[in-house]
Design an enzyme around this catalytic site. Structure first.
Site: not given
Ligand code: ASP
Length: 305
Positions: A226-227, A229, A206, A203-204, A175
């Site tokens: 990022t992470g 979500g 964050d 799916r949505v 991301t």
């Molecule tokens: N935060 C993003 C999501 O959950 C994924 C990511 O940052 O790796 O869609």
């Protein structure tokens, strides 16, 4: 273990920081494998830095940087985004200015640069968040339309196959996002993603949720996350950081540490973020094992891989 880097620009200098996603994979990257990621991060940093160095707006800088990472197939955004369970690239993106304007898109399929679509929603409509606007909308708002196959790379197809057949964990990585403070003191943030490999269609995460994956307020902070979500939505992470600065008088680094400790680490979730403060200080932090990032101050970024 949380990692946190902080840098303070010289007076009158702009600030810029980018991330290319947090996860575990970079630990396994050899130096040669890391080189293309470093190249991509540097190119994206330079695109944003050029805007800022010429006295341009933080909003233009973050959009320029994120668009470069969206076009780079190595990162999980735009072309080369991770794929849903049925092999779709469903793209989420957001942008916010320190003046309080915001735009976002969820599950986009046809905008070549989802961050530009998020910006168009902010600037050209009365809305904040749209789900997958159609091609007519994109054309009417002057956006580049991508052919359906444009986003899907062979690498991502193979990765999906491995995840679906249980030969790989549903790794998140790549991301992208950027935060900036321009020479007029305005801040902005932008974030863009394909989400999590093998996620349910529709799916949505964050990324397009204002306050969760992105937030900006002049004099206070701009944040891009990022992470995991779902954890970032539940903890309203980007806004939580800004709120600790605003209401509790925390320093930006202190706010980031507290938000991670209380809302992520304690709940067994991981990720990372980049932030700039109202004074231009830069904070890059992650509790995931690794995060791709590029940060100022100055024209030559410090990278983490
Ligand atoms: N935060 C993003 C999501 O959950 C994924 C990511 O940052 O790796 O869609």
């Amino acid at each position: 273990m949380m990692q946190l880097f902080e840098a303070v620009p010289a007076a009158g200098q702009p600030s810029l920081a980018l991330h290319g996603g947090a996860g575990s994979r970079t630990q396994e990257l050899s130096l040669t494998e890391g080189a293309p990621y470093a190249h991509g991060l540097r190119a994206a940093y330079q695109a944003g830095w050029q805007v800022l160095a010429a006295g341009g707006a933080a909003l233009d800088a973050v959009c320029a940087s994120v668009a470069v990472l969206e076009d780079d197939p190595l990162f999980n955004a735009g072309r080369g985004a991770s794929l849903t369970a049925t092999g779709q690239a469903e793209l989420d993106a957001s942008v916010m200015t320190g003046a309080g304007r915001a735009g976002a898109v969820a599950a986009a399929h046809r905008a070549r640069n989802p961050v530009q679509l998020a910006r168009a929603i902010m600037e050209q409509t009365d809305h904040v968040l749209l789900v997958d606007p159609d091609v007519e909308f994109l054309k009417a708002h002057g956006l580049e339309v991508a052919e359906p196959g444009w986003f899907v790379t062979e690498h991502r197809r193979r990765q999906l196959e491995k995840v679906l057949t249980g030969r790989a964990a549903a790794a998140r990585h790549g991301t992208v996002g950027a935060v900036a403070r321009d020479t007029s003191g305005r801040v902005a943030a932008a974030t863009s993603t394909g989400g999590i490999v093998g996620q349910s269609d529709g799916r949505v995460g964050d990324t397009p949720i204002i306050g969760a994956g992105v937030y900006a307020r002049d004099q206070l902070a701009a944040i891009s996350c990022t992470g995991h979500g779902e954890a970032f939505i539940r903890g309203v992470i980007a806004h939580d950081v800004a709120a600790r600065v605003k209401y509790a008088g925390a320093t930006l680094a202190g706010a980031v540490r507290a938000t991670f400790a209380e809302e992520l680490t304690r709940r067994g979730s991981d990720g990372g973020l980049v932030a700039v403060g109202g004074d231009g200080r830069i904070v890059v932090a992650h509790n995931a094992p690794a995060m791709f990032s590029a940060r100022g101050p100055g024209p030559d970024p410090e990278l983490t891989l």
